[in-house]
Motif scaffolding. Structure first.
Motif, mmCIF file in Angstrom:
data_model
loop_
_atom_site.group_PDB
_atom_site.id
_atom_site.type_symbol
_atom_site.label_atom_id
_atom_site.label_comp_id
_atom_site.label_asym_id
_atom_site.label_seq_id
_atom_site.Cartn_x
_atom_site.Cartn_y
_atom_site.Cartn_z
ATOM 1 N N THR A 117 29.923 49.847 45.547
ATOM 2 C CA THR A 117 29.544 48.548 45.001
ATOM 3 C C THR A 117 30.678 47.588 45.350
ATOM 4 O OG1 THR A 117 30.631 49.082 42.922
ATOM 5 C CG2 THR A 117 28.276 49.627 43.082
ATOM 6 N N CYS A 118 30.587 46.367 44.868
ATOM 7 C CA CYS A 118 31.696 45.430 45.106
ATOM 8 C C CYS A 118 31.807 44.519 43.886
ATOM 9 C CB CYS A 118 31.450 44.639 46.392
ATOM 10 S SG CYS A 118 32.891 43.698 46.928
ATOM 11 N N GLU A 119 32.397 45.058 42.825
ATOM 12 C CA GLU A 119 32.529 44.307 41.569
ATOM 13 C C GLU A 119 33.803 43.479 41.557
ATOM 14 O OE1 GLU A 119 30.297 44.028 39.404
ATOM 15 O OE2 GLU A 119 29.038 45.826 39.430
ATOM 16 N N LEU A 120 34.779 43.903 42.349
ATOM 17 C CA LEU A 120 36.040 43.157 42.394
ATOM 18 C C LEU A 120 36.664 43.297 43.769
ATOM 19 C CD1 LEU A 120 39.013 44.990 40.707
ATOM 20 C CD2 LEU A 120 36.891 46.149 41.243
ATOM 21 N N LEU A 121 37.575 42.385 44.055
ATOM 22 C CA LEU A 121 38.324 42.419 45.312
ATOM 23 C C LEU A 121 39.801 42.379 44.986
ATOM 24 C CD1 LEU A 121 36.194 39.833 47.297
ATOM 25 C CD2 LEU A 121 36.306 42.299 47.760
ATOM 26 N N GLN A 122 40.549 43.199 45.659
ATOM 27 C CA GLN A 122 42.004 43.177 45.511
ATOM 28 C C GLN A 122 42.566 42.363 46.676
ATOM 29 O OE1 GLN A 122 44.420 45.560 43.225
ATOM 30 N NE2 GLN A 122 44.709 46.956 44.922
ATOM 31 N N VAL A 123 43.385 41.392 46.344
ATOM 32 C CA VAL A 123 43.851 40.447 47.356
ATOM 33 C C VAL A 123 45.380 40.452 47.410
ATOM 34 C CG1 VAL A 123 43.890 37.994 47.958
ATOM 35 C CG2 VAL A 123 41.782 39.037 47.127
#
Ligand SMILES: [Fe+2]
Length: 278
Positions: A117-123
């Protein structure tokens, strides 16, 4: 410093295409080289160099929100992958290294679940140019969908296919949360800053990036390979995971069905076998 509502407005324009979204599902990373202007990099670097500098204060700082967190190049990618009204960070870390530092082991951050899934992105954002001797973070593209025990990962040394984030000042690296990463040995005397935060999804996923009416779900190539995930077994292993993540992002998770055997998505690169799409 003023504290703003931490949710992006609805007018952020997505910048990624179907193919680029699919590529992100394969690699788990998207690099924006040198997108933050030097004037911003400079004051951020100076702020971090002050005694007692607290990176958490930056997420509450209007200028940082405007010039970095809401920079159109960054938000275009984030909006594409997380939908409208994504949540801005409430915390921020700085992996600051002064002088030579030994390498750290490969790891995944706490709570990683290799989710499709893609609930958050680490940047990650580097306000100064990172040369290889400054210990720039290593990522292993494609690893975000490959479950591994943390204790096993810690024993891995250099990996074929790893990518070093040596890049110009102002570069931003957008990653899937479970991407394997590592700080290599830092050999020089410099002081290096690496700011890190997360954006979160607040809306249900839907295919609302830059879409192509001719995009072929049945025929798209969902396989991924690099020097680590090489060889037929690993290449083909990736296909159902990548396809599941892509379908989830499109808001079509309920249509995702593996037919088993060599059917879709394995068959999708072989026109003769099409027709079994989920
Ligand atoms: Fe980490």
């Amino acid at each position: 410093m003023a504290f703003k509502s931490q949710r992006a407005a609805g007018n952020v324009r997505p910048t990624l295409s179907d193919e680029e979204i699919l590529e992100f599902c394969k690699t788990g990373m998207y690099t924006l080289e040198g997108v933050i202007p030097d004037s911003t990099n400079r004051w951020v670097f100076e702020y971090l160099d002050r005694e007692g500098a607290d990176p958490v204060q930056l997420v509450r700082d209007d200028r940082f929100i405007e010039e970095v967190l809401l920079h159109p190049a960054v938000t275009g990618v984030v909006r594409s992958l997380l939908g409208e009204h994504f949540q801005l960070p409430e915390v921020m870390g700085n992996h600051r290294l002064a002088g030579p530092v030994e390498a750290r082991s490969w790891h995944i951050d706490g709570g990683s679940n290799f989710e499709r899934t893609c609930e958050l992105l680490q940047v990650f954002y580097i306000p100064q140019t990172n040369r290889p001797e400054m210990g720039p973070t290593l990522f292993l593209p494609g690893s975000h969908l490959v479950p591994v025990a943390r204790e096993d990962l810690e024993r891995f040394g250099d990996l074929a296919g790893q990518e070093m984030t040596a890049a110009p000042a102002g570069s931003v690296f957008v990653t899937a949360y479970s991407l394997w990463h590592r700080q290599p040995r830092k050999v020089d005397q410099s002081t290096r800053n690496l700011l890190k935060w997360a954006y979160w999804r607040t809306e249900q996923p839907e295919r609302d990036w830059i879409t192509d009416p001719n995009f072929d779900f049945a025929g798209a190539d969902y396989t991924y390979t690099n020097d680590y995930f090489s060889g037929a077994a690993r290449k083909w292993q990736s296909a159902p995971r990548v396809a599941e993540m892509f379908y989830w992002l499109c808001g079509r998770a309920d249509e995702f069905h593996l037919v088993g055997g060599a059917g879709w998505p394995y068959s999708s690169t072989d026109p003769g076998k099409r027709g079994a799409a989920g």
